[in-house]
Write an enzyme that holds these catalytic residues in place. Sequence first.
Site, short mmCIF file in Angstrom:
data_model
loop_
_atom_site.label_atom_id
_atom_site.label_comp_id
_atom_site.label_asym_id
_atom_site.label_seq_id
_atom_site.Cartn_x
_atom_site.Cartn_y
_atom_site.Cartn_z
N THR A 131 0.84 -1.19 0.00
CA THR A 131 0.00 0.00 0.00
C THR A 131 0.88 1.24 0.00
O THR A 131 1.82 1.34 0.79
CB THR A 131 -0.91 -0.03 1.24
OG1 THR A 131 -1.88 -1.06 1.06
CG2 THR A 131 -1.61 1.30 1.47
N HIS A 136 -7.21 -10.81 -0.63
CA HIS A 136 -6.51 -10.46 0.61
C HIS A 136 -7.26 -11.08 1.79
O HIS A 136 -8.24 -10.54 2.27
CB HIS A 136 -6.45 -8.94 0.74
CG HIS A 136 -5.44 -8.45 1.75
ND1 HIS A 136 -4.88 -9.26 2.71
CD2 HIS A 136 -4.90 -7.22 1.92
CE1 HIS A 136 -4.03 -8.54 3.44
NE2 HIS A 136 -4.02 -7.30 2.98
N ASN A 147 -3.78 -10.32 7.45
CA ASN A 147 -3.51 -9.06 8.17
C ASN A 147 -4.69 -8.43 8.89
O ASN A 147 -4.77 -7.21 9.02
CB ASN A 147 -2.87 -8.05 7.21
CG ASN A 147 -1.46 -8.48 6.79
OD1 ASN A 147 -0.88 -9.38 7.43
ND2 ASN A 147 -0.93 -7.87 5.75
N TYR A 170 -7.86 -8.09 8.13
CA TYR A 170 -8.94 -7.43 7.39
C TYR A 170 -10.17 -8.35 7.35
O TYR A 170 -10.19 -9.38 8.03
CB TYR A 170 -8.44 -6.99 6.01
CG TYR A 170 -7.31 -5.98 6.16
CD1 TYR A 170 -7.56 -4.75 6.75
CD2 TYR A 170 -6.01 -6.29 5.79
CE1 TYR A 170 -6.53 -3.82 6.96
CE2 TYR A 170 -4.97 -5.38 5.99
CZ TYR A 170 -5.24 -4.14 6.58
OH TYR A 170 -4.23 -3.25 6.80
N ASN A 221 -3.21 -5.42 13.22
CA ASN A 221 -4.61 -5.01 13.22
C ASN A 221 -5.44 -5.77 14.24
O ASN A 221 -6.60 -6.09 14.02
CB ASN A 221 -5.21 -5.14 11.81
CG ASN A 221 -4.61 -4.15 10.85
OD1 ASN A 221 -4.36 -2.99 11.21
ND2 ASN A 221 -4.35 -4.57 9.62
C1 LIG Z 1 4.65 0.12 3.09
C2 LIG Z 1 4.00 -1.25 3.23
C3 LIG Z 1 2.75 -1.46 2.68
C4 LIG Z 1 2.15 -2.73 2.76
N1 LIG Z 1 0.94 -2.93 2.16
C5 LIG Z 1 0.39 -4.18 2.11
C6 LIG Z 1 -0.80 -4.42 1.38
O1 LIG Z 1 -1.37 -3.54 0.73
N2 LIG Z 1 -1.29 -5.69 1.40
C7 LIG Z 1 -0.69 -6.71 2.08
O2 LIG Z 1 -1.17 -7.83 2.06
N3 LIG Z 1 0.46 -6.50 2.76
C8 LIG Z 1 1.03 -5.27 2.76
N4 LIG Z 1 2.23 -5.07 3.42
C9 LIG Z 1 2.98 -6.24 3.94
C10 LIG Z 1 3.98 -6.73 2.89
O3 LIG Z 1 3.33 -7.23 1.73
C11 LIG Z 1 4.87 -7.86 3.45
O4 LIG Z 1 4.06 -8.90 3.90
C12 LIG Z 1 5.78 -7.39 4.59
O5 LIG Z 1 6.44 -6.19 4.23
C13 LIG Z 1 6.81 -8.47 4.94
O6 LIG Z 1 7.59 -8.80 3.79
P1 LIG Z 1 9.10 -8.22 3.65
O7 LIG Z 1 9.83 -8.66 4.88
O8 LIG Z 1 9.63 -8.84 2.40
O9 LIG Z 1 8.99 -6.72 3.59
C14 LIG Z 1 2.83 -3.79 3.40
C15 LIG Z 1 4.09 -3.56 3.97
C16 LIG Z 1 4.68 -2.31 3.89
C17 LIG Z 1 6.07 -2.10 4.46
#
Ligand SMILES: Cc1cc2nc3c(=O)[nH]c(=O)nc-3n(C[C@H](O)[C@H](O)[C@H](O)COP(=O)(O)O)c2cc1C
Length: 365
Positions: free
Chosen positions: A31, A180, A183, A185, A240
């Site tokens: 996001t 989705h 998280n 939701y 959440n």
């Molecule tokens: C800025 C930001 C926005 C995110 N937006 C979403 C989202 O829209 N949908 C979702 O399922 N997870 C979202 N996440 C979680 C990420 O998809 C991911 O699960 C999380 O960053 C862990 O993976 P990583 O360690 O590779 O960053 C978001 C994470 C961050 C940092």
Amino acid sequence: MFIDVVTSPLFQPTRLGALALANRIVMAPLTRSRALPGDVPRPSAAVYYAQRASAGLIISEATQVSDAAKGYAWTPGCYTDEQVAGWRSVTDAVHARGGTIVVQLWHVGRISHPSLQPGGAQPVAPSAVTPRGQAFTETGFEPHEEPRALERDEIRRVVDDFAHAAAMARRAGFDGVEIHGANGYLIDQFLRDGSNRRTDDYGGSIENRTRFLFEVVGAVTQAIGGDRTGLRLSPVTPVNDAHDSDPAPLFRHAVEGLNRFELAYLHMIEGATGGARNHAPGFDFGALRRVFKGAYMANNGYNSVMADTALREGRADAIAFGRPFIANPDLVERLKAGMPLATADPATFYGGGDEGYTDYPAMDG
Ligand SMILES: Cc1cc2nc3c(=O)[nH]c(=O)nc-3n(C[C@H](O)[C@H](O)[C@H](O)COP(=O)(O)O)c2cc1C
């Protein structure tokens, strides 16, 4: 520690259902809260996603299935013609660079605020249980308020909204959708007993709490095909205010039940989203991977060595990277070259314009 890029499965192509991936490095949904009025993607979203098109698959930022599904300022939708036109320039730009892209479809349920709802309405949820935490509104953070429990006929309409948004996504040129279910939701709120206190056939037993998930997956797969539908789950994340008294049998039942939809993939957040991978020590993600008959995508805190090892050991078919993709548009090329990764600035994660969005350079800049 380095990976052997010549033999690493990370850089080898694969198929997830109908989705053709040039490699197994997936851009996780992120996001960015930069949509325009009408919840239309901004024009530079096409630049942002095209910059990242060398990912084997891009999963878009979470995108609402209706106006009532929204819970954060400036997130896009995929249910109006104007939104579809906005997304069309994104999908065209990604496809022009040889990429593959699906849209992540969400309904936030209780993780919202009246100021983000049509007519200032109360957010909806399985039950009237107020989540701890704050909503990200257009004027700053506001405490969450008590949600209203969905009526049974309203649940049917939300299921239809998911199917409608999935059909609109295909019109927008997306190769598929990711539902989705993670998280904290709406789908996750139905699954977990911390947020689902219903006494009808959507609450109580595991069979009842998984009903909404299966209805949404059933409607979306009927609309666009199981082979173009993925699903994201996060069985133990606490984000959440999500919690369940006994997640192992719940998610085992969910994953077993998903097999009948022949999904393109199941996308699993292992541990606390963006936090500890061993948040729930003893929770066995490998058991879920073995129960699931389709492709398994793993996420959460992976670096290239962990990802390479997981693929080689058969613990996953693809790995999703989230934060690394924000500041490394050419993450695939950097991992291949063994280059150090740039670090993203959290101040520009959410909201604003093109700063911190399209201005992170590629290696050869
Ligand atoms: C800025 C930001 C926005 C995110 N937006 C979403 C989202 O829209 N949908 C979702 O399922 N997870 C979202 N996440 C979680 C990420 O998809 C991911 O699960 C999380 O960053 C862990 O993976 P990583 O360690 O590779 O960053 C978001 C994470 C961050 C940092």
